[in-house]
Write a protein that holds these residues in place. Sequence first.
Motif, short mmCIF file in Angstrom:
data_model
loop_
_atom_site.label_atom_id
_atom_site.label_comp_id
_atom_site.label_asym_id
_atom_site.label_seq_id
_atom_site.Cartn_x
_atom_site.Cartn_y
_atom_site.Cartn_z
N ASP A 82 -7.40 6.02 -0.65
CA ASP A 82 -7.97 5.91 0.57
C ASP A 82 -7.18 5.85 1.87
O ASP A 82 -7.62 5.49 2.88
CB ASP A 82 -9.25 4.84 0.55
N SER A 83 -5.86 5.95 1.62
CA SER A 83 -4.96 5.77 2.69
C SER A 83 -4.41 7.17 2.66
O SER A 83 -3.48 7.79 1.96
CB SER A 83 -3.77 5.00 2.29
N TRP A 84 -4.53 8.00 3.96
CA TRP A 84 -4.17 9.15 4.11
C TRP A 84 -2.79 9.36 5.08
O TRP A 84 -2.87 8.62 6.12
CB TRP A 84 -5.33 10.06 4.85
N GLY A 85 -2.28 10.49 4.65
CA GLY A 85 -1.05 10.58 5.61
C GLY A 85 -1.47 11.92 6.68
O GLY A 85 -2.66 11.96 6.81
N GLN A 86 -0.71 12.13 7.51
CA GLN A 86 -0.93 13.10 8.60
C GLN A 86 -1.10 14.35 8.02
O GLN A 86 -1.92 15.23 8.92
CB GLN A 86 0.14 13.27 9.60
N GLN A 94 0.79 -1.21 -0.05
CA GLN A 94 0.25 0.10 0.04
C GLN A 94 0.87 1.28 -0.12
O GLN A 94 1.94 1.41 0.76
CB GLN A 94 -0.83 -0.02 1.23
N VAL A 95 0.44 2.31 -0.81
CA VAL A 95 1.38 3.56 -0.99
C VAL A 95 1.08 4.38 0.22
O VAL A 95 -0.05 4.27 0.64
CB VAL A 95 1.00 4.35 -2.40
N GLN A 96 2.01 4.93 0.81
CA GLN A 96 2.11 5.82 1.94
C GLN A 96 2.54 7.04 1.47
O GLN A 96 3.53 7.24 0.69
CB GLN A 96 2.72 5.29 3.28
N PHE A 97 1.95 8.20 2.27
CA PHE A 97 2.43 9.72 1.88
C PHE A 97 2.76 10.18 2.83
O PHE A 97 2.13 10.18 4.03
CB PHE A 97 0.98 10.24 1.22
N VAL A 98 3.72 11.22 2.87
CA VAL A 98 4.28 11.80 4.08
C VAL A 98 4.44 13.43 3.54
O VAL A 98 5.23 13.66 2.55
CB VAL A 98 5.52 11.54 4.61
#
Length: 113
Positions: free
Chosen positions: A101-105, A1-5
């Motif tokens: 649908d995967s959100w960072g801070q 799953q891709v994650q974003f910062v």
Amino acid sequence: QVQFVESGGGLVHAGGSLRLSCAASGSTFSIYTMVWYRQAPGKQRELVARISSGGTTNYADSVKGRFTISRDNAKNTVYLQMNSLKPEDTAVYYCNKLFGDSWGQGTQVTVSS
């Protein structure tokens, strides 16, 4: 799953500038349409700008001519250059792939008048 910062937010006076960055994990970043969103207190999250895999850009009317979205696929990073900032730009800014649908801070942007 891709994650974003997300990073680069801060406190600026009206008329100032900020450059936001969003670093993505994973090897398929280049194929995604990437989007910057923002959410102000008490309001729904809204789309600010997006950039396709081929570099086509679109902007919300409220930021046209002031914000510029760009991407560097070699760095898995998308940017948002924000100029002529207004108090109404105050919000938490998030990046995501389109329909992700995967959100960072997020990163807080506060513009003082």
